[in-house]
Structure formats: structure tokens, C-alpha cells
Design a protein around this motif. Structure first.
Motif, mmCIF file in Angstrom:
data_model
loop_
_atom_site.group_PDB
_atom_site.id
_atom_site.type_symbol
_atom_site.label_atom_id
_atom_site.label_comp_id
_atom_site.label_asym_id
_atom_site.label_seq_id
_atom_site.Cartn_x
_atom_site.Cartn_y
_atom_site.Cartn_z
ATOM 1 N N THR A 12 0.882 -1.159 -0.070
ATOM 2 C CA THR A 12 -0.107 -0.010 0.042
ATOM 3 C C THR A 12 0.937 1.097 -0.138
ATOM 4 O OG1 THR A 12 -1.330 -1.136 1.564
ATOM 5 C CG2 THR A 12 -2.057 0.867 1.144
ATOM 6 N N CYS A 13 0.328 2.457 -0.777
ATOM 7 C CA CYS A 13 1.198 3.521 -0.650
ATOM 8 C C CYS A 13 1.135 4.158 0.774
ATOM 9 C CB CYS A 13 0.540 4.692 -1.401
ATOM 10 S SG CYS A 13 1.185 6.128 -1.451
ATOM 11 N N GLY A 14 2.273 4.747 1.178
ATOM 12 C CA GLY A 14 2.354 5.108 2.444
ATOM 13 C C GLY A 14 2.196 6.568 2.747
ATOM 14 N N TYR A 15 1.254 7.181 1.930
ATOM 15 C CA TYR A 15 1.004 8.544 2.039
ATOM 16 C C TYR A 15 -0.275 8.857 2.506
ATOM 17 C CZ TYR A 15 5.632 9.536 -0.002
ATOM 18 O OH TYR A 15 6.885 9.426 -0.372
ATOM 19 N N CYS A 16 -1.391 9.264 1.634
ATOM 20 C CA CYS A 16 -2.640 9.576 1.931
ATOM 21 C C CYS A 16 -3.628 8.620 2.266
ATOM 22 C CB CYS A 16 -3.276 10.831 0.867
ATOM 23 S SG CYS A 16 -3.998 10.041 -0.276
ATOM 24 N N GLY A 17 -4.708 8.752 2.926
ATOM 25 C CA GLY A 17 -5.828 8.258 3.313
ATOM 26 C C GLY A 17 -6.617 7.440 1.881
ATOM 27 N N VAL A 18 -6.436 7.811 0.758
ATOM 28 C CA VAL A 18 -7.095 7.232 -0.212
ATOM 29 C C VAL A 18 -6.558 5.704 -0.306
ATOM 30 C CG1 VAL A 18 -7.180 7.064 -2.658
ATOM 31 C CG2 VAL A 18 -6.849 9.075 -1.778
ATOM 32 N N GLY A 19 -5.345 5.385 0.058
ATOM 33 C CA GLY A 19 -5.034 3.833 0.502
ATOM 34 C C GLY A 19 -4.798 3.131 -0.799
ATOM 35 N N CYS A 20 -3.947 3.749 -1.833
ATOM 36 C CA CYS A 20 -3.716 3.207 -3.125
ATOM 37 C C CYS A 20 -2.998 1.932 -2.930
ATOM 38 C CB CYS A 20 -3.176 4.034 -4.148
ATOM 39 S SG CYS A 20 -3.968 5.536 -4.279
ATOM 40 N N GLY A 21 -3.237 0.883 -3.801
ATOM 41 C CA GLY A 21 -2.606 -0.487 -3.658
ATOM 42 C C GLY A 21 -1.312 -0.029 -4.657
ATOM 43 N N ARG A 79 -3.891 3.217 -10.533
ATOM 44 C CA ARG A 79 -3.496 4.683 -10.630
ATOM 45 C C ARG A 79 -2.742 4.833 -9.589
ATOM 46 N NH1 ARG A 79 -5.093 8.232 -14.155
ATOM 47 N NH2 ARG A 79 -6.977 8.045 -15.458
ATOM 48 N N LEU A 80 -1.689 5.861 -9.791
ATOM 49 C CA LEU A 80 -0.764 6.322 -8.713
ATOM 50 C C LEU A 80 -0.929 8.038 -8.891
ATOM 51 C CD1 LEU A 80 2.155 4.051 -7.975
ATOM 52 C CD2 LEU A 80 -0.200 4.203 -6.442
ATOM 53 N N CYS A 81 -0.649 8.910 -7.897
ATOM 54 C CA CYS A 81 -0.612 10.107 -8.372
ATOM 55 C C CYS A 81 0.934 10.185 -8.072
ATOM 56 C CB CYS A 81 -1.069 11.167 -6.994
ATOM 57 S SG CYS A 81 -0.134 10.826 -5.479
ATOM 58 N N ALA A 82 1.384 11.444 -8.312
ATOM 59 C CA ALA A 82 2.937 11.759 -8.484
ATOM 60 C C ALA A 82 3.780 11.300 -7.230
ATOM 61 C CB ALA A 82 3.066 13.424 -8.693
ATOM 62 N N LYS A 83 3.141 11.641 -6.102
ATOM 63 C CA LYS A 83 3.898 11.155 -4.790
ATOM 64 C C LYS A 83 4.061 9.695 -5.034
ATOM 65 C CE LYS A 83 0.970 13.223 -2.206
ATOM 66 N NZ LYS A 83 0.122 14.568 -2.854
ATOM 67 N N GLY A 84 2.915 8.935 -5.256
ATOM 68 C CA GLY A 84 2.967 7.519 -5.077
ATOM 69 C C GLY A 84 3.775 6.988 -6.125
ATOM 70 N N GLN A 85 3.988 7.582 -7.368
ATOM 71 C CA GLN A 85 4.872 7.245 -8.497
ATOM 72 C C GLN A 85 6.206 7.223 -8.015
ATOM 73 O OE1 GLN A 85 4.032 8.355 -12.361
ATOM 74 N NE2 GLN A 85 2.064 7.075 -12.489
ATOM 75 N N HIS A 132 -5.819 14.379 -2.341
ATOM 76 C CA HIS A 132 -6.309 12.969 -2.493
ATOM 77 C C HIS A 132 -6.348 12.745 -4.083
ATOM 78 C CE1 HIS A 132 -7.742 13.740 1.754
ATOM 79 N NE2 HIS A 132 -7.261 12.696 1.947
ATOM 80 N N PRO A 133 -5.373 12.951 -4.972
ATOM 81 C CA PRO A 133 -5.513 13.002 -6.189
ATOM 82 C C PRO A 133 -6.314 11.671 -7.058
ATOM 83 C CG PRO A 133 -3.045 13.572 -5.450
ATOM 84 C CD PRO A 133 -3.970 13.056 -4.430
ATOM 85 N N VAL A 134 -5.842 10.780 -6.311
ATOM 86 C CA VAL A 134 -6.294 9.482 -7.298
ATOM 87 C C VAL A 134 -7.922 9.356 -6.901
ATOM 88 C CG1 VAL A 134 -6.433 7.054 -7.109
ATOM 89 C CG2 VAL A 134 -4.267 8.074 -7.326
ATOM 90 N N LEU A 135 -8.336 9.914 -5.785
ATOM 91 C CA LEU A 135 -9.800 9.915 -5.467
ATOM 92 C C LEU A 135 -10.396 11.011 -6.546
ATOM 93 C CD1 LEU A 135 -12.006 8.567 -3.912
ATOM 94 C CD2 LEU A 135 -11.807 10.632 -2.248
HETATM 95 FE FE1 SF4 Z 1 -0.584 7.454 -2.298
HETATM 96 FE FE2 SF4 Z 1 -1.351 9.344 -4.208
HETATM 97 FE FE3 SF4 Z 1 -2.646 7.340 -3.759
HETATM 98 FE FE4 SF4 Z 1 -2.594 9.163 -1.914
HETATM 99 S S1 SF4 Z 1 -3.593 9.311 -3.960
HETATM 100 S S2 SF4 Z 1 -2.395 6.950 -1.707
HETATM 101 S S3 SF4 Z 1 -0.384 9.964 -2.111
HETATM 102 S S4 SF4 Z 1 -0.777 7.325 -4.808
#
Ligand code: SF4
Length: 904
Positions: free
Chosen positions: A6-15, A40-46, A179-182
Motif C-alpha cells: 500500500t502507498c504510505g502517504y494519504c488516506g486514499v490507500g492506493c494499492g 492509478r498512482l499520483c505523482a507522490k505515489g509514483q 487526494h489526487p487518485v480519488l
Molecule cells: Fe498515495 Fe497518491 Fe494514492 Fe494518496 S492518492 S495513496 S498519495 S498514490
């Protein structure tokens, strides 16, 4: 090899799918099967894998570190002697001063299992409720708001509701950035359903607000007045659902008597919005087949945080907009596991599995589950209170895990006074270079993202496995394992001879015990285990034993977890922000997130590409305010609140109203490294919501004036040995104590480091030498110019006829063309004289700097403006917005602003 996590940043909780070779992380991509993000991932997740490079991990903690005095260097120590020493000190302190003399301050970035062990350690073993978390800064008003109205801390919605909503009301959330992916999901829903209306409530015209069908740009802190005004219109125009109210709620009469005075005109006046816009918003909400609210820190970080949450939920209860597809009040969590912390009761005012700390029967249940005589009844110190108690000396020892209070808490002077007074500060962290590490007596190395095991819960109550792809380096351990080992050492002293309360052999054992505490509760996950999650993938709670799936939505039957089964309207009064502006402090300072940074930048700040979107710290003001005060963008300004002063450059922004100012939350003392090096939170207030104890980080009254610091220093260059983080650290150290100094990563064609500093007096030679040493500007091959009489100096290093590093002090007027020469990588061997001559402006390639919009493909605003055609054509030509999509709102705005722009 690949490992799902799981991504370690926001509460969207992307896999995520972590790519690795068993030892090192080599890449990351979105998990196409994860229901939160579908790949999908946002710039931070990527960029997650880039936070694990050798440079990013330059200050990685690998062994326990101990020191005898805060000014002394750390020395490595073994786990066993360190934990024994800590157990002795905690046991002695508890024996002498009682259990409330120690405290734990933990984090929404811990896993649920980490949280569980810390909570049991504090409340079960030691007998103190002094365990709070940085989630107090993030979500406690949402917790209190849900409990006040719906009876339990349970977000009733799911992400699919975005697909079914007719109206989405976004309040106090820049979802497009936070919460970019949401937000991608909302964009898709709008594309699918052009009738879908989006209303945004935010004092700033954020990327989210600029995208909305209706933007209510309220004055900071007036949300309750707005929501009462909306309810007034709903009542007046008979857009409420009286039958649903009668069947499923209580307390409507009291609320009606409060909202009577919030006529559209009165509410609009308080909020500073147009009356007709308020009425339009109410009508859209009232006529919607399904109305969904998304909200976050703009409501939560407030002295009226609970009231704001409750007043918004009132709208859903009055219209029956809850418990069905597309409808409900949906709190977005800021951190990856703020939800998990709430589930285990890992806060000073909560008890396990949504039990009530004030209820003796609930306390007895938890004591029985844990095998202890009792759990304490008195709430512990919440985040701000805890550091006040440290400063007062009533709490003497604090154990901080996975968070950076010397950056993130408000009123940094008070926080640091607490850390300084503490007899013992234990810090459990991944790296040794956070602001809090300076106050630690003992630093314990925790495993980081991609190295640890456990679970996290995202905003829609979905529990996902966190998995280790690579081993943690050196002797670093999982946080649950550190807490367990310490707990075992401490219980040998506090309850010798008794069986351990912490018999865990694996992280799955911890989860299994947590599961038992939830059985029969609203969040019952009796049907889940690590094995089940591994087999079936992420699941939403509740998921009781025997269930085949979790529940997507709550309260579809109109039954609420209150004594009478009815939801409760909250008759909350409107109260303004804690600090009114005055002649002395005339500006309303707001704080918020940048698109590509995360919290205090201890992780995202190590990745050069994530700096490109907002490269340098700046305070934004309306151009009118700048002009009226004789200021200009780029000027250094002194920002003062009642608590302290920060010096920072100014930027012009028409996204703000006159009288407002905005500062991103990320710039802490490590980036704004001069003078007190306390960062933005030297300005913010610790004043908190009386119910949730969440501080008002979003607003402070400030005054803004030009900073008279005529002496300037600018230096930039490639990092030495490609180690940008080490170079940055050396520069920060060199500049500590300077009136203004910022040290940031340079992204772009030639990544490196950029320094700006300003002072009243010329810079000392010793300081300049340190800056030069950090950038490799020493030795015989360095070009030098010095005019000591005028305080002017310049150093320049060339490599292969290209500029590799520059330092200018006194006269920095050549920055623009020297930066051009650096970025372009042009041959400058013919310009040797000009390179060193103050005032020289040699001909050369001018690089027109333009703000970066698309981080993935390096596309700037100018490139987008210059590309003809509609959005689809721009995207096909430049590729911008076709990968993570984080830039899509800005991209649409730029294309639509052109005469030929047709935003698709
Ligand atoms: Fe990570 Fe971005 Fe997804 Fe939040 S929206 S969980 S920061 S990839």
C-alpha cells in the motif's frame, strides 16, 4: 520480483506493486486489482521508490543510537542494552511519579498492528491514557463529529459513491491535490454524468475550487454559519425529508431554532459569499437524487472542528442523504492509517474498537480482553496538551514513533520547550535527520515503507495488507516489534513473574488479537485475518465471522449506533476562529498542502522531481495587498503572529482574497533553516476544538512587512557525489542561525541543490567557506572574485567547460543568467571574465523559466500555452496529464483560458 503493498502517504490507500530484487526496491506501479485505485498512482505515489535510493536514505538509522547529552553525538548501541536501559528508566519514573508521568506520541503512518501494541502498552501495561498521535492534528474532529451525530466513528460511504452522486459538496478539502487518485474518480464520474454538480467550499480558489460548478469562497472558519444557512434554505423551500427525520433522527427542533437566524442574507454576510450562490448550493443539494459530501482538514483543523463536521452532517440527516448509493457525509483521512489508529482506540480519548473511555462497562471489557485489572478512566493528554505537560514537567518522558512533532505541531516554541524540558525523549524513526531527532536522547531504527508488514485502513474503511518487499537495513525493526520488545522488558519490571501480555511471535498474531477486540462492535472484523486478506485482497469493515464480503455503506436501514437507534441532529452554535484579525495582526493566514509534497517533507523532500511543481518556499498574497504595502513578488517578508516570526519570500496569487495569505504546511525548520529554524508552525496556534482537541492549524492572525535584510547569498550547483541529501544537510548546517535561509532540491535538466540566504550584515567568511565546501567550491581550479570592501564575493566551479556550481554573496544580480548557463549546460569557457564580474550581463541563451505543471513528463505552463488545440490535442502532443493525472485540473484550466482552448 514483485510484492503487493500500500502507498504510505494519504488516506486514499492506493494499492502498489513494489518492484525489487529482494534487496533493493527498483520501481513501483499502481496495483491494477486494488479497489481504491485500480492501478492509478499520483505523482507522490509514483515516486515512492525514489525515497529509497542511497541518497534519499543518506541519514537512515540502522542501529539503536544513544547519547548522554543532546549536544553530544549519538553512539550506536545494541537493542538489548538499549531496551533494558529504557525499561529501567520508564519503570523508575512510573514508580516515582506515577503512570501519567510518561507518554507516547505516535502516528497515523503506523500500521494498525503497531498502533495496537503501543495502545495496549500505555493503557494496559503502564495504566496511562497518555498515548496520542499526529492523527489528532488530522482527524479527531471527524471522529468527534461522527460520534456526536451518527453515534460511532464510522464513515458511512465508499469510493463508488462518487459514481452515483448527483451533487458532490467538497468542504475544506483541496481533493485535487491532497487526494489526487480519488479526484481522478470524481473527474471520471463527471465525464460519465455531465449533470453532476460539484460545489466547493474553500476560502482559496484551489485547483479543486477552480474545477467546481460553484465555488463558495467563504471567510476562514465560517463553515458552521454556511451549513446553517444552507439548512435554513432547505427548510424554507421544503427540501428536507420530514418522514425520514421523524423515523430516524432526534433533536431536529433544537437545531431548527438555531438555524432560524441564519437566513441566506445573514449567513452570506458572515461567510463573505453571495447570497444567491448560497441559495443555489442549497437548492442543488436539496434537489439531488444523491448528495455526497467530501471533507477534510478545512473542517477538522479548527477550534470549531467538531461543530463544522456536525453541521455538515446535519444537512445529510435533514435530507435523508445517507446510507444509499451516492449519498452521505464522507470524511477523507489525511494519513494512510489514521483510520486504523481510531479502530484500535490509539488516542488519549479513545478506547479499543470504538468503545467509550468514559463507560465503565467498556473499560472492563477491554481490561478483560487484555488480561489486566483495569484500564485508566481519565483521558490522557492530547497532542498539544502533551507537549505543554512536558514543558510544565508533569510528563517527564515521551516516546515518539514515526512522526515529527518539532515540525508538524502548532506553536513550535511551546512544543520545543516541552522537548527541551523532557527528562527522556525516545524517537522511533526511519531517518536521523528530522527536526525532532535533534531533541532525542535515544533513536530507535524503525523499518520503513516496503520493509514492514501489517495492515492499514483507508478512508472508505477498507483494510489492506502492507507487505515487506525488502529487508530493513542493519538492525532496523518493524515498529510493532520494537514496541513489543520494550513492553516485554517493561512488564518484567512492572509485573514480574506474570505471563506476558505481549505474546506475539508475528505481526499476524497482533492483528488476530485486535480482531478479537472488535467482535460484536460496529466495526466487527471477526471474519478477517492476515491469511484472509492475503487470499481475498483488501476488505471493508464491518466483516464479521461468516461474512463473504465487507459492507460498502453503513446505515442503509436508518438504524444508528446510538442508545435509541436514531441519528442525532447537532444544535451547534457558530463560533468564529480563535484569532480575530486586528490592526496589529491584519492578515488571515491559512495553511494547506502542495500537490507533490507530503507533510514535513522528510520523505518526498528527498526526491528532486517532486520539488519541480513548487520549487521554493513562498507566502502567497493577493496582488492588491502586495501593491498596497509596497511589496512585490520575490521580496522577503517578515510574517509575525502572537507566537513567533518567520521570514519567507512573497508570491502574488489571485487565488486568494485580499486580506488573506497562504503558506504551505510543508516548510519546516529543515527547509527554512535560518534563525530559529522552526518553520511555518512557529506562527500557528495551539488553540483547539473543545470536543476533539484538534488545534486550529488552518488559521492564524498575522502581520506582514518587508524584511530589511540587504545582504544576500545565492548558491546552486550539482550535488557532490550525486548525494543531494548529504549536500543539502551540509548547507543547512552551514546556514543555521542566518536570518533567512532556504535550502531546496533543484529538479530540472541538471538536478542539484539551491540555497538562498539573507542577513542584515555581510556574511562571515567562515560561513561562506562552509557553503563553498558543501558545493565543492574549494581548491585551485575554482574561479574566485572577492571585494571585501563591498562585501561581494563569487565562486564558480566548472566541469567540462560547463558550470557545475556557483556561490554569489553580496551582489546576487547575476543569478538569472548564471542559472541559465547552469541549466542549459552550455560551454562557458569563453566567458571566464564575465562569470566573475558583478554586473556583467554576457550574451547567452536565455532560459525562460515557467512553472512546471506535469511532473511525469516535465511539461511547463508555457509549453501548454504554446500548444494549440483542445485538451485532447495538447495531451497527445505533450503527453501531460496522461500518466498519474495529478496535473489535470491545472491543465484543464490553462487550456480553457486560451482563446482556442476547449477543455474536453
Ligand atoms: Fe498515495 Fe497518491 Fe494514492 Fe494518496 S492518492 S495513496 S498519495 S498514490
Amino acid at each position: 520480483m514483485e510484492t503487493r503493498s500500500t502507498c504510505g502517504y494519504c488516506g486514499v490507500g492506493c494499492g502498489v506493486v513494489i518492484e525489487h530484487d529482494g534487496e533493493h526496491v527498483t520501481g513501483v506501479r499502481g496495483d491494477p486489482d486494488h479497489p481504491a485505485n485500480f492501478g492509478r498512482l499520483c505523482a507522490k505515489g509514483q515516486a515512492l521508490h525514489l525515497t529509497m535510493t542511497p541518497s534519499a536514505m543518506r541519514f537512515r538509522a540502522r542501529t539503536p543510537l544513544v547519547r548522554t547529552a543532546r549536544a553530544a553525538p549519538f553512539a550506536p548501541a545494541g537493542w538489548t542494552p538499549t531496551l533494558e536501559m529504557l525499561a529501567d528508566r520508564f519503570a523508575n519514573c512510573i514508580a516515582e511519579h506515577g503512570p501519567d508521568s510518561v507518554a507516547f506520541y505516535i502516528s497515523g503512518q503506523l500500521t494498525t498492528e503497531d498502533y495496537y501494541v503501543f495502545n495496549k502498552l500505555a493503557k494496559g501495561l503502564i495504566g496511562t491514557n497518555n498515548v496520542d498521535t499526529n492523527s489528532r492534528l488530522c482527524m479527531s474532529s471527524a471522529v468527534a463529529g461522527y460520534k456526536m451525530t451518527l453515534g460511532a466513528d464510522a464513515p458511512p460511504c465508499c469510493y463508488e459513491d462518487l459514481d452515483d452522486a448527483d451533487v458532490v459538496l467538497i468542504a475544506g478539502s483541496n481533493t485535487a491535490w491532497a487526494h489526487p487518485v480519488l479526484y481522478r474518480r470524481l473527474e471520471a464520474a463527471r465525464a460519465q454524468n455531465p449533470q453532476l454538480k460539484v460545489i466547493v467550499v474553500d476560502p482559496r480558489r484551489t485547483a479543486t475550487a477552480a474545477d467546481a460548478d460553484l465555488h463558495l469562497a467563504i471567510e476562514p472558519g465560517t463553515d458552521v454559519a454556511l451549513f446553517h444557512g444552507l439548512l435554513h434554505v432547505l427548510l424554507w423551500e421544503e427540501l428536507i425529508d420530514p418522514a425520514w427525520i421523524a423515523r430516524h433522527t432526534s433533536g431536529f427542533a433544537e437545531l431548527k431554532s438555531i438555524v432560524r437566524e441564519f437566513t441566506p442574507r445573514a449567513a452570506a454576510q458572515i461567510c463573505g459569499v453571495r447570497e444567491e450562490d448560497l441559495v443555489t448550493a442549497a437548492r442543488w443539494f436539496g434537489h439531488a437524487g444523491a448528495a455526497l459530501s467530501l471533507y477534510c482538514q478545512g473542517l477538522n483543523q479548527s477550534t470549531a472542528g467538531t461543530a463544522k463536521n456536525a453541521a455538515l452532517i446535519n444537512l445529510h440527516l435533514a435530507t435523508g442523504q445517507i446510507g444509499r448509493p451516492g449519498a452521505g457525509p464522507f470524511s477523507l483521512t489525511g494519513q494512510p492509517n489514521a483510520m486504523g489508529g481510531r479502530e484500535v482506540g490509539g488516542m488519549a480519548t479513545l478506547l479499543s474498537a470504538h468503545r467509550d473511555l468514559a463507560d465503565p462497562a467498556h473499560r472492563a471489557e477491554v481490561a478483560k480482553l487484555w488480561g489486566v485489572d483495569r484500564v485508566p478512566d481519565r483521558p490522557g493528554h492530547t497532542a498539544v496538551e502533551l507537549f505543554e505537560a512536558l514543558a510544565a514537567g508533569t510528563v517527564k518522558m515521551v516516546w515518539i514513533a514515526c512522526t515529527n512533532p518539532a515540525q508538524s505541531l502548532p506553536d513550535q516554541r511551546a512544543v520545543r520547550a516541552g522537548l527541551e524540558r523532557a527528562e527522556l525523549v525516545v524517537l522511533q524513526e526511519v531517518c536521523t535527520d528530522t527536526e525532532t531527532a535533534a531533541y532525542a536522547d535515544v533513536l530507535l531504527p524503525g523499518a520503513g515503507w516496503a520493509e514492514k508488514e501489517g495492515t492499514v485502513t483507508n478512508s472508505e474503511r477498507r483494510i489492506t495488507r502492507v507487505r515487506a518487499a525488502v529487508p530493513a537495513p542493519g538492525e532496523a525493526r518493524g515498529d510493532w516489534a520494537i514496541a513489543t520488545a520494550f513492553a516485554q522488558a517493561l512488564e518484567a519490571r512492572l509485573r514480574p513473574g506474570l505471563p506476558t501480555l505481549f505474546p506475539y511471535l508475528s505481526v499476524a498474531d497482533v492483528f488476530a488479537e485486535h480482531v478479537k477486540t472488535t467482535v460484536g462492535r460496529d466495526l466487527d472484523i471477526g471474519g478477517l485475518s492476515h491469511a484472509r486478506l492475503d487470499e481475498s485482497g483488501p476488505q471493508q469493515w464491518p466483516f464479521p465471522a461468516g461474512a463473504t464480503s465487507g459492507r460498502a455503506r453503513l446505515y442503509g436501514d436508518g438504524c444508528f449506533p446510538t442508545a435509541d437507534g436514531r441519528a442525532r441532529f447537532a444544535a451547534v452554535p457558530y463560533k468564529p476562529v480563535a484569532e480575530a484579525v486586528s490592526a496589529h495582526y491584519p492578515f488571515k493566514l491559512m495553511t494547506g498542502r502542495l500537490r507533490d509534497q507530503w507533510h514535513g517533507m522528510s520523505r518526498t523532500g528527498t526526491v528532486a522531481s517532486l520539488h519541480a511543481h513548487a520549487p521554493e518556499p513562498a507566502l502567497s498574497m493577493h496582488p492588491f495587498d502586495l501593491e498596497r504595502r509596497g511589496l512585490a513578488a520575490g521580496d522577503l517578508a517578515s510574517i509575525r503572529s502572537k507566537r513567533g516570526e518567520l521570514i519567507v519570500p512573497l508570491a502574488a496569487s489571485d487565488e486568494l482574497r485580499p486580506g488573506h495569505a497562504f503558506l504551505p504546511m510543508h516548510w519546516g525548520g529543515a527547509t527554512l533553516t535560518g534563525a530559529d529554524a522552526m518553520g511555518i508552525n512557529v506562527l500557528t496556534t495551539g488553540a483547539s476544538c473543545p470536543q476533539s482537541k484538534q488545534p486550529e492549524l488552518k488559521h492564524a492572525a498575522v502581520r506582514i512587512a518587508r524584511a530589511e535584510l540587504p545582504q544576500r547569498l545565492v548558491a546552486f550547483g550539482q550535488a557532490r557525489d550525486d548525494d543531494a541529501v548529504a549536500t543539502r544537510a551540509a548547507l543547512r548546517q552551514a546556514l543555521s542561525g542566518v536570518a533567512y535561509a532556504s535550502v531546496v532540491m533543484l529538479s530540472g535538466p541538471r538536478p542539484g541543490v539551491l540555497v538562498r540566504a539573507a542577513a542584515a550584515e555581510p556574511f562571515h567568511a567562515a560561513l561562506l567557506e562552509k557553503v563553498d565546501a558543501a558545493l565543492g567550491l574549494t581548491g585551485d581550479d575554482i574561479a574566485c572574485y572577492d571585494d571585501p570592501r563591498r562585501g561581494i564575493g563569487r565562486r564558480l566551479r566548472q566541469q567540462d567547460a560547463r558550470i557545475a556550481a556557483v556561490r554569489m554573496s553580496g551582489d546576487v544580480g547575476a543569478e538569472a543568467w548564471l542559472r541559465d548557463a547552469f541549466d542549459s549546460g552550455d560551454d562557458v569557457s569563453a566567458l571566464r571574465t564575465a562569470l566573475l564580474t558583478p554586473g556583467a550581463r554576457p550574451p547567452g541563451r536565455r532560459i525562460k523559466r515557467s512553472a512546471l505543471v506535469c511532473t511525469c513528463f516535465g511539461v511547463t505552463e508555457d509549453a501548454i500555452r504554446a500548444c494549440p488545440g483542445d485538451l485532447a490535442h495538447v495531451q497527445s502532443e505533450l503527453k501531460c496529464g496522461t500518466n498519474c493525472g495529478s496535473c489535470l485540473p491545472e491543465l484543464r484550466r490553462l487550456v480553457a483560458a486560451r482563446p482556442d482552448g476547449m477543455a474536453a
